[in-house]
Write a protein that holds these residues in place. Sequence first.
Motif, short mmCIF file in Angstrom:
data_model
loop_
_atom_site.label_atom_id
_atom_site.label_comp_id
_atom_site.label_asym_id
_atom_site.label_seq_id
_atom_site.Cartn_x
_atom_site.Cartn_y
_atom_site.Cartn_z
N ILE A 46 0.85 -1.19 0.00
CA ILE A 46 0.00 0.00 0.00
C ILE A 46 0.89 1.24 0.00
O ILE A 46 1.64 1.48 0.95
N ASP A 47 0.79 2.01 -1.06
CA ASP A 47 1.57 3.24 -1.21
C ASP A 47 0.82 4.38 -0.52
O ASP A 47 -0.25 4.79 -0.97
N LEU A 48 1.39 4.86 0.57
CA LEU A 48 0.78 5.93 1.36
C LEU A 48 1.47 7.28 1.13
O LEU A 48 1.17 8.25 1.83
N SER A 49 2.34 7.36 0.16
CA SER A 49 3.14 8.57 -0.01
C SER A 49 2.29 9.80 -0.36
O SER A 49 2.72 10.93 -0.11
N SER A 50 1.09 9.60 -0.89
CA SER A 50 0.23 10.74 -1.24
C SER A 50 -0.94 10.93 -0.28
O SER A 50 -1.88 11.66 -0.57
N MET A 54 -4.99 10.92 7.94
CA MET A 54 -5.60 9.63 8.24
C MET A 54 -6.21 9.72 9.63
O MET A 54 -5.56 10.14 10.58
N ASP A 55 -7.48 9.31 9.74
CA ASP A 55 -8.14 9.31 11.05
C ASP A 55 -8.19 7.86 11.56
O ASP A 55 -7.62 6.95 10.96
N SER A 56 -8.89 7.66 12.68
CA SER A 56 -8.94 6.32 13.27
C SER A 56 -9.61 5.31 12.34
O SER A 56 -9.22 4.14 12.32
N SER A 57 -10.58 5.75 11.56
CA SER A 57 -11.21 4.81 10.62
C SER A 57 -10.22 4.42 9.53
O SER A 57 -10.22 3.27 9.06
N GLY A 58 -9.34 5.33 9.13
CA GLY A 58 -8.30 5.00 8.15
C GLY A 58 -7.32 4.00 8.72
O GLY A 58 -6.87 3.08 8.02
N HIS A 84 3.93 12.72 8.77
CA HIS A 84 2.72 12.82 9.60
C HIS A 84 2.11 11.44 9.83
O HIS A 84 1.75 11.09 10.95
N ILE A 85 2.00 10.64 8.78
CA ILE A 85 1.42 9.31 8.90
C ILE A 85 2.33 8.40 9.71
O ILE A 85 1.88 7.62 10.55
N ARG A 86 3.65 8.53 9.53
CA ARG A 86 4.60 7.75 10.33
C ARG A 86 4.42 8.05 11.82
O ARG A 86 4.46 7.14 12.66
N ILE A 90 3.42 5.51 14.90
CA ILE A 90 4.23 5.37 16.12
C ILE A 90 3.39 5.62 17.36
O ILE A 90 3.42 4.84 18.32
N VAL A 91 2.62 6.71 17.36
CA VAL A 91 1.78 7.05 18.52
C VAL A 91 0.78 5.94 18.84
O VAL A 91 0.53 5.62 20.00
#
Length: 116
Positions: A46-50, A54-58, A84-86, A90-91
Amino acid sequence: MKYQTEFKNDVLFIRMQDDLIAGPVTQQMMTEVDEQVDNNVMLCAIDLSSIRFMDSSGMGVLVSLLTKFRNRGGELVLIKPSDHIRKLLIVTKLNAIFTIAENDSFATQFLKESIY
């Protein structure tokens, strides 16, 4: 969210754009993935670079996809999530269950090695 799928080298690539949140497009993608898994597709990248947001449902979508593949003996990897997604991964400690690759070739190599 927008997405495109591509099947290359026995790997299903899903390229996501915009915001990863639940909605009709997300449900359509999940249905498409179910069909691929039913056709014995075992590997997914899954390419998340774009992805900007992302919320909890994502996050739930990503976990659900990972579960679909692992339950069939397959594997899933995330490609190049933004900073941001990384941080979100982590969190939420999801970085402990997802493998992150920096590009398509590393993703493909990891996935091929994971099932052999």
